[in-house]
Design a protein around this motif. Structure first.
Motif, PDB file in Angstrom:
ATOM      1  N   VAL A  62       0.734  -1.036  -0.035  1.00 52.62           N
ATOM      2  CA  VAL A  62       0.050  -0.116  -0.057  1.00 52.62           C
ATOM      3  C   VAL A  62       0.794   1.339  -0.090  1.00 52.62           C
ATOM      4  O   VAL A  62       0.524   2.555  -0.367  1.00 52.62           O
ATOM      5  CB  VAL A  62      -0.828   0.139   1.139  1.00 52.62           C
ATOM      6  N   THR A  63       2.231   1.137   0.394  1.00 52.55           N
ATOM      7  CA  THR A  63       2.898   2.360   0.445  1.00 52.55           C
ATOM      8  C   THR A  63       3.552   2.631  -1.086  1.00 52.55           C
ATOM      9  O   THR A  63       4.518   3.288  -1.209  1.00 52.55           O
ATOM     10  CB  THR A  63       4.262   2.096   1.267  1.00 52.55           C
ATOM     11  N   SER A  64       3.523   1.507  -1.911  1.00 44.98           N
ATOM     12  CA  SER A  64       3.997   1.689  -3.224  1.00 44.98           C
ATOM     13  C   SER A  64       3.375   2.670  -4.052  1.00 44.98           C
ATOM     14  O   SER A  64       2.499   3.044  -4.324  1.00 44.98           O
ATOM     15  CB  SER A  64       3.888   0.206  -4.187  1.00 44.98           C
ATOM     16  N   ALA A  65       4.307   3.283  -5.124  1.00 44.60           N
ATOM     17  CA  ALA A  65       3.861   4.273  -5.981  1.00 44.60           C
ATOM     18  C   ALA A  65       2.897   3.659  -7.257  1.00 44.60           C
ATOM     19  O   ALA A  65       2.101   4.374  -7.443  1.00 44.60           O
ATOM     20  CB  ALA A  65       5.047   5.037  -6.581  1.00 44.60           C
ATOM     21  N   ASP A  66       3.227   2.317  -7.151  1.00 41.10           N
ATOM     22  CA  ASP A  66       2.449   1.641  -8.028  1.00 41.10           C
ATOM     23  C   ASP A  66       1.133   0.935  -7.611  1.00 41.10           C
ATOM     24  O   ASP A  66       0.193   0.354  -8.299  1.00 41.10           O
ATOM     25  CB  ASP A  66       3.236   0.482  -8.660  1.00 41.10           C
ATOM     26  N   TYR A  67       0.484   1.477  -6.252  1.00 42.66           N
ATOM     27  CA  TYR A  67      -0.302   0.666  -5.722  1.00 42.66           C
ATOM     28  C   TYR A  67      -1.678   1.703  -6.199  1.00 42.66           C
ATOM     29  O   TYR A  67      -1.740   2.516  -6.375  1.00 42.66           O
ATOM     30  CB  TYR A  67      -0.566   0.944  -4.188  1.00 42.66           C
ATOM     31  N   ALA A  68      -2.577   0.678  -6.614  1.00 45.56           N
ATOM     32  CA  ALA A  68      -4.061   1.172  -6.884  1.00 45.56           C
ATOM     33  C   ALA A  68      -5.038   0.319  -6.094  1.00 45.56           C
ATOM     34  O   ALA A  68      -5.106  -0.768  -6.105  1.00 45.56           O
ATOM     35  CB  ALA A  68      -4.197   0.932  -8.404  1.00 45.56           C
ATOM     36  N   ALA A  69      -6.026   0.813  -5.467  1.00 44.79           N
ATOM     37  CA  ALA A  69      -6.956   0.455  -4.482  1.00 44.79           C
ATOM     38  C   ALA A  69      -7.594  -0.581  -5.465  1.00 44.79           C
ATOM     39  O   ALA A  69      -7.898  -1.835  -4.947  1.00 44.79           O
ATOM     40  CB  ALA A  69      -7.734   1.656  -3.893  1.00 44.79           C
ATOM     41  N   ASP A  70      -8.123  -0.309  -6.449  1.00 46.26           N
ATOM     42  CA  ASP A  70      -8.747  -1.276  -7.317  1.00 46.26           C
ATOM     43  C   ASP A  70      -7.989  -1.513  -8.625  1.00 46.26           C
ATOM     44  O   ASP A  70      -8.477  -1.605  -9.776  1.00 46.26           O
ATOM     45  CB  ASP A  70     -10.253  -0.691  -7.736  1.00 46.26           C
ATOM     46  N   GLY A 118     -17.427 -11.130   2.666  1.00 51.33           N
ATOM     47  CA  GLY A 118     -18.054 -11.925   1.685  1.00 51.33           C
ATOM     48  C   GLY A 118     -16.840 -12.686   0.628  1.00 51.33           C
ATOM     49  O   GLY A 118     -15.728 -12.534   1.141  1.00 51.33           O
ATOM     50  N   PHE A 119     -17.414 -13.166  -0.533  1.00 49.15           N
ATOM     51  CA  PHE A 119     -16.531 -13.750  -1.345  1.00 49.15           C
ATOM     52  C   PHE A 119     -16.095 -13.010  -2.607  1.00 49.15           C
ATOM     53  O   PHE A 119     -16.131 -13.674  -3.862  1.00 49.15           O
ATOM     54  CB  PHE A 119     -17.040 -15.372  -1.435  1.00 49.15           C
ATOM     55  N   ALA A 120     -15.626 -11.854  -2.862  1.00 47.24           N
ATOM     56  CA  ALA A 120     -15.638 -11.111  -3.890  1.00 47.24           C
ATOM     57  C   ALA A 120     -14.316 -11.708  -4.422  1.00 47.24           C
ATOM     58  O   ALA A 120     -13.418 -12.306  -4.147  1.00 47.24           O
ATOM     59  CB  ALA A 120     -15.106  -9.741  -3.554  1.00 47.24           C
ATOM     60  N   GLU A 121     -14.328 -11.337  -5.823  1.00 46.35           N
ATOM     61  CA  GLU A 121     -13.141 -11.635  -6.759  1.00 46.35           C
ATOM     62  C   GLU A 121     -11.695 -11.279  -5.958  1.00 46.35           C
ATOM     63  O   GLU A 121     -10.678 -11.979  -6.108  1.00 46.35           O
ATOM     64  CB  GLU A 121     -13.086 -11.210  -8.166  1.00 46.35           C
ATOM     65  N   ASN A 122     -11.653 -10.142  -5.421  1.00 48.20           N
ATOM     66  CA  ASN A 122     -10.758  -9.597  -4.989  1.00 48.20           C
ATOM     67  C   ASN A 122     -10.987  -8.424  -3.818  1.00 48.20           C
ATOM     68  O   ASN A 122     -12.145  -8.149  -3.847  1.00 48.20           O
ATOM     69  CB  ASN A 122      -9.312  -8.924  -5.743  1.00 48.20           C
ATOM     70  N   PHE A 123     -10.102  -7.957  -3.011  1.00 47.89           N
ATOM     71  CA  PHE A 123     -10.392  -6.889  -2.002  1.00 47.89           C
ATOM     72  C   PHE A 123      -9.686  -5.673  -1.851  1.00 47.89           C
ATOM     73  O   PHE A 123      -8.303  -5.955  -2.001  1.00 47.89           O
ATOM     74  CB  PHE A 123     -10.542  -7.937  -0.453  1.00 47.89           C
ATOM     75  N   ASP A 124      -9.992  -4.569  -1.614  1.00 46.42           N
ATOM     76  CA  ASP A 124      -9.436  -3.479  -1.453  1.00 46.42           C
ATOM     77  C   ASP A 124      -8.482  -3.768  -0.233  1.00 46.42           C
ATOM     78  O   ASP A 124      -8.916  -4.198   0.984  1.00 46.42           O
ATOM     79  CB  ASP A 124     -10.391  -2.281  -0.950  1.00 46.42           C
ATOM     80  N   ALA A 125      -7.071  -3.568  -0.376  1.00 50.34           N
ATOM     81  CA  ALA A 125      -6.240  -3.895   0.647  1.00 50.34           C
ATOM     82  C   ALA A 125      -6.219  -3.093   1.950  1.00 50.34           C
ATOM     83  O   ALA A 125      -5.903  -3.624   2.900  1.00 50.34           O
ATOM     84  CB  ALA A 125      -4.507  -3.855   0.012  1.00 50.34           C
ATOM     85  N   ARG A 126      -6.776  -1.655   1.913  1.00 45.66           N
ATOM     86  CA  ARG A 126      -6.813  -0.881   2.980  1.00 45.66           C
ATOM     87  C   ARG A 126      -7.991  -1.081   3.815  1.00 45.66           C
ATOM     88  O   ARG A 126      -7.945  -0.988   4.906  1.00 45.66           O
ATOM     89  CB  ARG A 126      -6.645   0.544   2.456  1.00 45.66           C
ATOM     90  N   THR A 127      -9.092  -1.279   2.976  1.00 48.67           N
ATOM     91  CA  THR A 127     -10.455  -1.148   3.661  1.00 48.67           C
ATOM     92  C   THR A 127     -10.964  -2.681   3.774  1.00 48.67           C
ATOM     93  O   THR A 127     -11.945  -2.720   4.648  1.00 48.67           O
ATOM     94  CB  THR A 127     -11.653  -0.328   2.904  1.00 48.67           C
ATOM     95  N   GLY A 128     -10.595  -3.551   3.029  1.00 51.65           N
ATOM     96  CA  GLY A 128     -11.308  -4.830   3.214  1.00 51.65           C
ATOM     97  C   GLY A 128     -12.465  -4.956   2.206  1.00 51.65           C
ATOM     98  O   GLY A 128     -13.149  -5.865   2.151  1.00 51.65           O
ATOM     99  N   ALA A 129     -13.008  -3.673   1.646  1.00 48.69           N
ATOM    100  CA  ALA A 129     -14.118  -4.015   0.657  1.00 48.69           C
ATOM    101  C   ALA A 129     -14.146  -4.939  -0.442  1.00 48.69           C
ATOM    102  O   ALA A 129     -13.036  -4.857  -1.091  1.00 48.69           O
ATOM    103  CB  ALA A 129     -14.386  -2.474   0.315  1.00 48.69           C
ATOM    104  N   GLY A 130     -15.017  -5.714  -0.776  1.00 57.99           N
ATOM    105  CA  GLY A 130     -15.097  -6.438  -1.767  1.00 57.99           C
ATOM    106  C   GLY A 130     -15.376  -5.710  -3.067  1.00 57.99           C
ATOM    107  O   GLY A 130     -16.134  -4.826  -3.205  1.00 57.99           O
TER     108      GLY A 130
END
Length: 552
Positions: free
Chosen positions: A464-472, A515-527
């Motif tokens: 999450v600290t990377s310049a390349d990080y993207a939430a989605d 739940g069981f989303a395809e992937n999850f926001d690493a900061r918030t945990g949202a599906g």
């Protein structure tokens, strides 16, 4: 309604999702033949929708409509003081698209016939009568719908079939169908998650994702198959299926065997597995990583029902898949295999592939080493002397350590340029899957690297600290189930059990919350993306079952 309402074996479901990331206000009957197509629209203005694995309901005031599956291709609906409109989802009928409505003179039923799926959807009134019908035999943009009344009770059946079927003559009473569906799902949940308890609150929901996403053989789907979803991700990809097989193996070994073998039914002459399989297509434009040796070894450890599968068949198919990588994905004079694109890795847009796409990466080498060692064991069991798998595995392992290890992590190398390019992707730490086949100092360094990716919800694919990080950002940040399971397993076999336990705990909590989303926001945990993805549900079941077993 994150999980499509469906039934084991059915090729259609009831869902608000009508296209990729497109959610409608009304529920639709959505078919997964020949792609994904919304066929019928169910409109009940102002009604609240609830669902269990066995029963879907609309409620408004004292009115109620219930829907239950009679079998994989038939649903029954029952209305009490609540009306319903069943309409063709496509607004236009052309010679090449849309849904035609006609009334069948044989039995008086109304039939919607879909160009996109090549199937018919017959509506038969079982009790009561229609309030109105419009658009029968109409062409063009005419409305096509059936209305059920709000002022009197009614019941009907909707069947999916091909060209013709005998008139619907009813079956068991509605409540008995509900009881049967409920018992059928309960038996499945008891089989795949017998250990579930209040401490594993998402286990039954995970089982329902798998149960409802299972289809009967049809088209190119040669076996009973767990689709990745009955939203829009309605395929079997050639590494996703391994996680579903692992989740099912202990309680549903026959279904698990089918999951593991399905892509091998489409193995080509080079030994390659397809990228994906669905009802109407088999794609070979990419491949997926060779995790199948790893998966087979784990399946075998789950007990005799899986082990009874003919080892000669597994050996032959795994050997051909391995030779594909050795013969067609190694540059002349190179020991290390390469990916031709990020899609081949399953990590489509990981930062490992920035700059160059055709790369020799350590994750691929590690998976192939595990597969080669699996083949060596199978060869010994089968008396295949002189197969030579172990020396190849040793050479690739040595090359991986000599050519890609920096002292703290691995770096992928361009297959043409020979240049190593640093990245901060979790993909470069995936060789932890080798477990105790790694030198202890390297395993410890990889564990430290994985810790830097760890968020409160699990390991992010990009820090999450990377310049390349993207939430989605797909594989540039979000947390994914398969990488989590592979890392947890490798850490545990490398002796890094504390970190493995923590990753398992965080990911299980994430699924229980989101739940069981395809992937999850690493900061918030949202599906994110598809919200009913089977390899995520399977990964929860895999980790939860192992945790419960360790607790004894």
């Amino acid at each position: 309604m994150d999980i499509p309402f469906s039934h084991r074996g059915s090729w259609f479901g009831i869902s608000p999702v009508v296209a990729e990331n497109t959610w409608a206000d009304d529920l639709h009957l959505v078919s997964h033949r020949h792609g994904m197509h919304a066929i019928l629209r169910f409109t009940v203005p102002g009604a609240a929708v609830t669902a269990t694995p066995a029963l879907l309901s609309w409620q408004r005031g004292d009115g109620r409509i219930d829907l239950v599956y009679q079998d994989p291709d038939t649903v029954r609906l029952r209305g009490h003081r609540l009306g319903l409109r069943i309409a063709a989802a496509a607004g236009t009928l052309t010679p090449f698209s849309g849904t035609y409505l006609y009334r069948d003179p044989v039995d008086g039923s109304h039939v919607f016939t879909s160009y996109e799926t090549g199937r018919r959807y017959r509506v038969t009134v079982v009790a009561g009568e229609l309030a109105s019908a419009r658009g029968a035999e109409a062409l063009g943009t005419a409305e096509r719908f059936l209305d059920l009344p709000a002022d009197r009770d009614w019941e009907l059946a909707i069947e999916e079939f091909g060209t013709a079927r005998r008139p619907y003559r009813g079956a068991a009473p509605f409540d008995r169908l509900h009881d049967t569906a409920r018992a059928t799902f309960a038996a499945f949940a008891d089989a795949v998650a017998p250990w579930r308890s209040p401490a594993t609150p998402a286990a039954e929901r995970a089982a329902s994702v798998l149960w409802s996403a299972t289809v009967d053989p049809a088209g190119f789907v040669t076996r009973p198959a767990v689709l990745m979803s009955k939203h829009w991700m309605n395929k079997v990809w050639s590494w996703d299926h391994c996680f579903n097989a692992l989740a099912l193996a202990a309680g549903e070994p026959e279904l698990a065997r089918h999951q593991f073998l399905l892509p091998f039914d489409h193995q080509d002459d080079s030994g390659a597995l397809p990228d994906s399989v669905t009802h109407a297509e088999v794609l070979h434009n990419f491949v997926k990583p060779p995790i199948h040796g790893w998966a087979w070894q784990r399946l075998r450890r789950l007990g005799p029902p899986i082990s009874r599968l003919d080892p000669a068949t597994i050996y032959r198919r795994l050997a051909a898949w391995t030779r594909f990588w050795l013969d067609f994905r190694r540059a002349p004079g190179h020991e290390l295999p390469h990916y031709q694109h990020g899609n081949d890795s399953g990590w489509d847009n990981a930062t490992t592939f920035d700059g160059e796409r055709v790369v020799e990466s350590a994750d691929l080498a590690a998976f192939l080493i595990l597969q080669l060692r699996c083949l060596a064991e199978l060869a010994t069991e089968l008396g295949e002397t002189g197969a030579g798998w172990t020396p190849i595995a040793d050479r690739i392992r040595d090359a991986m350590l000599d050519e890609l290890w920096t002292g703290e992590r691995f770096e992928a190398r361009g297959a043409f340029s020979g240049r190593r390019r640093p990245s901060t992707s979790l993909l470069d730490l995936m060789p932890i899957v080798l477990g105790d086949d790694l030198p202890a100092p390297i395993a410890a360094a990889l564990a430290r690297g994985i810790e830097r990716h760890l968020t409160p919800h699990g390991p992010a694919t990009e820090p999450v600290t990377s310049a390349d990080y993207a939430a989605d950002g797909y594989w540039q940040g979000p947390i994914w189930a398969p990488s989590t399971v592979l890392i947890e397993d490798g850490l545990r076999r490398a002796g890094q059990t504390g970190l493995a336990d923590e990753i398992s705990r965080r990911f299980r909590a994430l699924c229980e919350r989101s739940g069981f989303a395809e992937n999850f926001d690493a900061r918030t945990g949202a599906g994110l993306r598809d919200r009913a993805y089977t390899w995520t549900a399977s990964s929860y079941l895999i980790l939860a079952a192992a945790h419960e077993q360790r607790r004894g």
